[in-house]
Enzyme design. Structure first.
Site, PDB file in Angstrom:
ATOM      1  CG  MET A   1      -3.720   6.358   8.164  1.00 28.44           C
ATOM      2  SD  MET A   1      -4.998   7.535   8.180  1.00 28.44           S
ATOM      3  CE  MET A   1      -4.364   8.797   9.189  1.00 28.44           C
ATOM      4  CB  CYS A   2      -1.686   8.130   2.561  1.00 34.78           C
ATOM      5  SG  CYS A   2      -3.105   7.620   1.567  1.00 34.78           S
ATOM      6  NE  ARG A   3       2.280   7.353   7.171  1.00 33.97           N
ATOM      7  CZ  ARG A   3       2.157   7.719   8.457  1.00 33.97           C
ATOM      8  NH1 ARG A   3       3.194   7.634   9.264  1.00 33.97           N
ATOM      9  NH2 ARG A   3       1.007   8.146   8.911  1.00 33.97           N
ATOM     10  CG  ASN A  41       1.102   3.516   3.144  1.00 28.72           C
ATOM     11  OD1 ASN A  41       0.011   3.941   3.475  1.00 28.72           O
ATOM     12  ND2 ASN A  41       2.097   3.339   4.013  1.00 28.72           N
ATOM     13  CG  ASN A 115      -1.448  10.561   6.558  1.00 27.49           C
ATOM     14  OD1 ASN A 115      -2.059   9.564   6.644  1.00 27.49           O
ATOM     15  ND2 ASN A 115      -0.514  10.795   7.386  1.00 27.49           N
TER      16      ASN A 115
END
Length: 255
Positions: A1-3, A41, A115
């Site tokens: 996903m990512c932040r 991440n 994201n």
């Protein structure tokens, strides 16, 4: 996903925003609290920031986990800026590694982060690629879903669309072609625009002083406000507005 996280306000060090908060973006690289897809991440990170008198932002990006880069903590400690966008990456399967794939992406004074993911990359996302001209495809900064989304958004921005409308149009354009999660974050150092489509987003406004927009709160203090899914947000230190994403798409000339 990512932040990811964006900030506008008085000049501060990136460490104050990313490293020092107990659950800040630095910690979210290995222990996010609200991430719905993926667990860490660690596929790269990036920081983009604006310096006074400079219309185009600077960037520092790496293809290693943020905690593995000793230079980052020094940079974050001494740098000061009133506008930044930072991200830690969890790569979509089959996308390329390397610094070029790490957000933030940049062009024309904008910084951008994605994201989310385009499900089934790359085979199931051919219809998205067909939205671009061959020259645009050949000019992608990296072979990854985020770079493809950025190219679509950049085309809208260059056509003169306002940020919120451009983001909303890009989300709908991609979502019509393939299953996707599309929390997008954009800034030009004066305004922050963002969408929610499949993951969490929060904002914290100190009226007249500063605003933060982030995938998840960096602390348990007051002021963090969740953004409903399928919304578009526009934020400055003076105001935050949130609208259903569909309301920004009426009479979209690029649909």
């Amino acid at each position: 996903m990512c932040r990811h996280l964006a900030y506008l306000g008085p000049p501060v060090s990136p460490a104050e925003l990313l490293v020092e908060p107990p659950y800040g973006l630095y910690r979210q690289s290995w222990a996010p609290r609200m991430q719905r897809h993926g667990t860490v991440n660690a596929d790269g990170f990036g920081l983009g920031w604006y310096a006074e008198g400079q219309p185009h932002p600077a960037r520092y990006r790496r293809a290693v986990p943020i905690w593995a880069d000793e230079n980052f903590t020094d940079l974050a400690r001494v740098l000061r800026t009133g506008a930044l966008l930072a991200a830690v990456r969890s790569a979509t399967a089959s996308t390329t590694a390397g610094e070029a794939a790490a957000a933030p992406y940049a062009a024309d004074g904008w910084l951008f982060s994605h994201n989310g993911a385009l499900t089934g990359w790359p085979k199931a996302t051919g219809a998205v690629a067909e939205l671009l001209e061959p020259a645009e495809l050949l000019g992608l900064e990296a072979r990854c879903d985020s770079a493809l989304v950025w190219a679509l958004l950049r085309r809208r921005l260059r056509s003169g669309q306002e940020p919120a409308r451009a983001l909303a149009g890009t989300v709908r354009e991609v979502a019509r072609c393939t299953e996707a999660r599309l929390n997008l974050l954009l800034t030009d150092g004066k305004v922050i625009a963002a969408t929610t489509w499949g993951d969490t987003l929060f904002h914290r406004l100190e009226l007249g002083r500063s605003v933060r927009v982030a995938s998840e709160p960096g602390d348990d203090g007051p002021g963090w406000t969740p953004v409903p899914d399928r919304s578009v947000l526009l934020a400055t230190p003076d105001a935050v507005t949130v609208h259903p994403l569909d309301s920004a798409l009426r009479e979209d000339p690029l649909r």
